[in-house]
Design a protein around this motif. Structure first.
Motif, PDB file in Angstrom:
ATOM      1  N   SER A   9       0.667  -1.413   0.084  1.00  0.00           N
ATOM      2  CA  SER A   9       0.060  -0.598  -0.173  1.00  0.00           C
ATOM      3  C   SER A   9       0.732   0.936   0.102  1.00  0.00           C
ATOM      4  O   SER A   9       1.970   0.955   0.216  1.00  0.00           O
ATOM      5  CB  SER A   9      -1.189   0.251   1.428  1.00  0.00           C
ATOM      6  OG  SER A   9      -0.309   0.072   2.138  1.00  0.00           O
ATOM      7  N   PRO A  10       1.228   2.528  -0.124  1.00  0.00           N
ATOM      8  CA  PRO A  10       1.245   4.042  -0.192  1.00  0.00           C
ATOM      9  C   PRO A  10       1.773   3.868   1.029  1.00  0.00           C
ATOM     10  O   PRO A  10       1.005   3.980   1.933  1.00  0.00           O
ATOM     11  CB  PRO A  10       0.250   4.375  -0.613  1.00  0.00           C
ATOM     12  CG  PRO A  10      -1.231   4.405  -0.617  1.00  0.00           C
ATOM     13  CD  PRO A  10      -0.568   3.161  -0.967  1.00  0.00           C
TER      14      PRO A  10
ATOM     15  N   ALA B  15      -8.970  -3.236   6.245  1.00  0.00           N
ATOM     16  CA  ALA B  15      -9.790  -4.790   6.387  1.00  0.00           C
ATOM     17  C   ALA B  15      -9.179  -5.620   6.822  1.00  0.00           C
ATOM     18  O   ALA B  15      -9.741  -7.167   7.095  1.00  0.00           O
ATOM     19  CB  ALA B  15     -10.533  -5.004   4.698  1.00  0.00           C
ATOM     20  N   LEU B  16      -8.231  -5.948   6.797  1.00  0.00           N
ATOM     21  CA  LEU B  16      -6.921  -7.030   7.236  1.00  0.00           C
ATOM     22  C   LEU B  16      -6.103  -6.896   7.712  1.00  0.00           C
ATOM     23  O   LEU B  16      -5.508  -7.978   8.367  1.00  0.00           O
ATOM     24  CB  LEU B  16      -5.748  -6.962   5.796  1.00  0.00           C
ATOM     25  CG  LEU B  16      -6.166  -7.663   4.114  1.00  0.00           C
ATOM     26  CD1 LEU B  16      -5.696  -7.475   3.166  1.00  0.00           C
ATOM     27  CD2 LEU B  16      -7.538  -8.527   4.605  1.00  0.00           C
ATOM     28  N   ASP B  74      -9.397  -3.288  -4.268  1.00  0.00           N
ATOM     29  CA  ASP B  74      -9.022  -4.551  -5.068  1.00  0.00           C
ATOM     30  C   ASP B  74      -7.590  -4.783  -4.330  1.00  0.00           C
ATOM     31  O   ASP B  74      -7.397  -6.035  -4.340  1.00  0.00           O
ATOM     32  CB  ASP B  74      -8.283  -3.531  -6.146  1.00  0.00           C
ATOM     33  CG  ASP B  74      -9.623  -3.303  -7.022  1.00  0.00           C
ATOM     34  OD1 ASP B  74     -11.177  -3.868  -7.174  1.00  0.00           O
ATOM     35  OD2 ASP B  74      -9.469  -2.694  -7.868  1.00  0.00           O
ATOM     36  N   ALA B  75      -6.602  -4.156  -4.055  1.00  0.00           N
ATOM     37  CA  ALA B  75      -5.673  -4.439  -3.561  1.00  0.00           C
ATOM     38  C   ALA B  75      -5.602  -5.793  -2.300  1.00  0.00           C
ATOM     39  O   ALA B  75      -5.515  -6.466  -2.235  1.00  0.00           O
ATOM     40  CB  ALA B  75      -4.653  -3.136  -2.467  1.00  0.00           C
ATOM     41  N   LEU B  80      -6.626 -11.530  -0.615  1.00  0.00           N
ATOM     42  CA  LEU B  80      -7.579 -12.931  -0.122  1.00  0.00           C
ATOM     43  C   LEU B  80      -8.147 -14.056  -0.435  1.00  0.00           C
ATOM     44  O   LEU B  80      -7.857 -15.666  -1.396  1.00  0.00           O
ATOM     45  CB  LEU B  80      -9.145 -12.590   0.365  1.00  0.00           C
ATOM     46  CG  LEU B  80      -8.855 -11.156   1.295  1.00  0.00           C
ATOM     47  CD1 LEU B  80      -9.935 -10.786   1.611  1.00  0.00           C
ATOM     48  CD2 LEU B  80      -8.005 -11.923   2.874  1.00  0.00           C
ATOM     49  N   ARG B  81      -7.794 -13.836  -2.528  1.00  0.00           N
ATOM     50  CA  ARG B  81      -8.184 -14.231  -3.521  1.00  0.00           C
ATOM     51  C   ARG B  81      -6.804 -15.409  -4.015  1.00  0.00           C
ATOM     52  O   ARG B  81      -6.965 -16.453  -3.854  1.00  0.00           O
ATOM     53  CB  ARG B  81      -8.536 -13.571  -4.751  1.00  0.00           C
ATOM     54  CG  ARG B  81      -8.018 -14.740  -5.937  1.00  0.00           C
ATOM     55  CD  ARG B  81      -9.142 -13.795  -7.732  1.00  0.00           C
ATOM     56  NE  ARG B  81     -10.308 -13.392  -6.634  1.00  0.00           N
ATOM     57  CZ  ARG B  81     -10.517 -12.193  -7.188  1.00  0.00           C
ATOM     58  NH1 ARG B  81      -9.384 -11.179  -7.143  1.00  0.00           N
ATOM     59  NH2 ARG B  81     -11.703 -11.254  -7.413  1.00  0.00           N
TER      60      ARG B  81
END
Lengths: 438, 438
Positions: A9-10, B15-16, B74-75, B80-81
């Motif tokens: 992330s940035p 979120a993570l 998206d990141a 997760l994907r």
């Protein structure tokens, strides 16, 4: 083996993760004309946490990442200007700041002892002093976690340790803790951001709330197995453990991956559950225990049929020692004649040793560590049994010491294996090798 | 009074900062059709840290900020994907996730006791369970710091406490710790990022390295006074304290702001330095002490002529209790008939109480707290002496409970002042008021 981290992330500036006085010192030194004096700072511990046999260096990679983001942009300068933290001349200097010096340090995962010179920073005074707070924060935290984690993985032997302490510590300390634990031999973490940022493998299945959400334990187990497969880990202590184990094997079959026990007398329960699983034909189903474990609890379960340990609170709080007490001291600087002078404050209770250090791990002919040799000046030529401990981390302002997390993890294992057997003792005692100042 | 914070830096997703199992539970519940069951989670402590008389809630504002950034972009979805953490159906659900429910909680700065329902989260199971790790991380850390800090500021009385522990904890925990300490009455922090993000006032002048950089202590003091003014604080224990104090007054005059002592027997030295300063006419020059202080050391210096306390390690590590042990448990959920059902796991060592709670601080006619009343269902009408403790934090997914840091700071002082006098005891004991389950 780690997974591939996704795009980071940035990255915000780290320049304000710094004590106010670092910048007022820069201001005063700039005005006095002493800011550019060549200076050597050393980051070191005066002691190990009470009773510990060795410590583990962690945070090196994070420190290098943070170092590269130590820049004063408009937002940071505005804070300093608006708060009248420093004057305009200093703001101008900070705006142009780029670290031009060199950094050496113990490689990540290495064992350390009292007065090990864990990091040597050489640059101008102003450039080097400003990094004090950030480097100490990272090393003090990450090394505390790795030092505790190493004792846990040693006590666990071949059984995997699972890091699951995120909820017990600051949300970003949690990510660093997962990374440090992995270096010290933990198998996986619960922390998804540690997967994202560092590629640490993650694991986890369900909590008591999932069982309670459903109208019965059977509904909950069927829902979990239907979605996560028979290889999942079922939490069996929401109601009655024996009933839950029977139910789990009934639903998933003997292919059930694991059961988790999170309360009660874990040793006694592990034996009962193992017997029950075996009697049901689920001989391959693993038993994972969690519940306020530390290295002592792990060791006490060595004879119990346990297949994995989930460790939370005690991992992320350093098992009683949440910080390492590392300090960052000026040990040498340029005199007015241009020569370097060793310096140290006079203090009976807080000892520093002046001078630029080298460090060697002295080993006997069998490769077992015998002493931490810390000397001043140039290291003597290697006689084959000594191992030099300082590696280049930054050269001329550029990071040169970056490596993979797995490299640090492998180094830790090698470094720990090289220590005398007494390193495995969990009881309180002296450092397992002495520090020789030469 | 805080300064105005500058524009915040770009805010990444939170979120993570979540345990793997929160998302696998969501997956299993989505497939089972139970993910949307109305659910009530409660965040609460089972006990205070051993021997403490009260705890202090902190982290509320940070939790609300982090809540608003709890979004899967998206990141996050790619992590997760790629890691096969959850299936495609769950990824789709996470991509659309917006919390739709309500949150109530104790306001920031409030005192708490065993089983105080510090936060009540009501929404669907999937929406509410996912917030567990992040909310617990923030509350467990920040409240541990504030709880320790409150004892320190109480022991210090009217004398200011200065937070300077950044270097002893994770670099971002440090920022949160400075914020929590400020809520609990600390006057300033050394941490510049806490100024930037939260407007906490910062302070600091110089370290031993600044003195050692110069050819003499006199050169160093002259440099500092020339740049930072006579109101600065000189560090006087690099060589000989008495000589340094004389030198400082000679250079800065009796207007010298303060001297700082960072080693030795602080009580004895404070008396000597006060006498010396007074004899030199520097009767207004303050004495600030720093060096491994905790609340007990602060209290023991009450009779010494000390004007301020700098606190580091013990503040950021919660003075022996670096985490609060709060848990986040499902206490009620919708049954298959649509009615809400109280739930709790059966466990002898880890007790939860099912049902949606209210909480009141019962006070006597003089306004002194007498009991923490925790009941299930609707709170009875206020009879004038009871004070309702739960305030709305989030309503229909929107944050409604945001307030200034100064409001939390004032609330803390009021809440602490309302406690029985025994709250001021630093010795180990029972919670100063009992928890009544009604």
């Amino acid at each position: 083996m780690t997974t591939t981290p996704s795009a980071p992330s940035p990255a915000p500036s780290t320049a304000l993760l710094t004590d106010h006085y670092e910048l007022t010192m820069v201001q005063a030194a700039l005005k006095a004309g002493t800011a550019d004096r060549r200076s050597v700072f050393e980051l070191f511990p005066r002691r190990l946490p009470e009773g510990r046999r060795y410590g583990v260096v962690a945070g090196v990679g994070r420190a290098l990442d943070s170092f590269e983001r130590f820049r004063f942009g408009d937002a940071e300068l505005a804070v300093l200007r608006d708060g009248q933290v420093v004057d305009e001349a200093t703001l101008d200097w900070l705006a142009d700041f780029r670290f031009s010096g060199d950094v050496w340090g113990y490689a990540e995962g290495e064992a350390y002892f009292p007065y090990s010179p864990l990091m040597i920073v050489e640059s101008t005074f102003a450039e080097a002093v400003m990094l004090e707070t950030l480097f100490l924060s990272i090393y003090n935290h990450d090394s505390a976690i790795a030092s505790a984690a190493s004792r846990m993985t040693m006590a666990a032997g071949e059984r995997p340790c699972i890091e699951m302490g995120s909820r017990r510590t600051h949300e970003l300390s949690a990510v660093a803790a997962a990374r440090a634990a992995y270096i010290a031999g933990f198998a996986t973490t619960s922390n998804l951001a540690a997967r994202q940022r560092y590629g640490v493998p993650t694991a986890g299945t369900s909590a008591h709330s999932f069982t309670l959400l459903h109208d019965s334990e059977e509904d909950a187990f069927r829902a979990q197995v239907a979605s996560l497969g028979t290889g999942t880990s079922l939490l069996v202590d929401t109601y009655d453990i024996a009933e839950a184990v029977r139910l789990g094997v009934e639903i998933a079959g003997p292919e059930l991956g694991a059961v988790r026990i999170d309360s009660g007398d874990l040793g006694v329960m592990a034996h009962k559950v193992r017997d029950l699983l075996d009697s049901l034909g689920a001989t391959e189903t693993r038993i994972v225990v969690t519940s306020d474990l530390d290295e002592h609890a792990i060791a006490s379960l060595a004879a119990a049929p346990v297949d994995g340990y989930g460790v939370g609170t005690q991992l992320v709080t350093g098992s009683g020692h949440p910080t390492c007490g590392f300090v960052y001291k000026l040990v040498a600087r340029e005199g007015d004649d241009g020569e370097m002078v060793a310096v140290a404050k006079k203090s009976k209770d807080k000892i520093s040793i002046g001078g630029r250090k080298y460090a060697l791990r002295r080993r006997n002919a069998k490769g077992v560590a015998e002493a931490e040799v810390v000397g001043i000046g140039e290291a003597p030529l290697d006689d084959g049994d000594d191992r030099a401990l300082l590696v280049p981390l930054v050269r001329g302002g550029e990071v040169v010491g970056r490596e993979s997390l797995d490299a640090a993890r492998e180094r830790h294992l090698a470094s720990r294996n090289e220590l005398p057997l007494a390193a495995q003792m969990l009881s309180k005692g002296e450092p397992v090798i002495g520090t020789q100042h030469v």
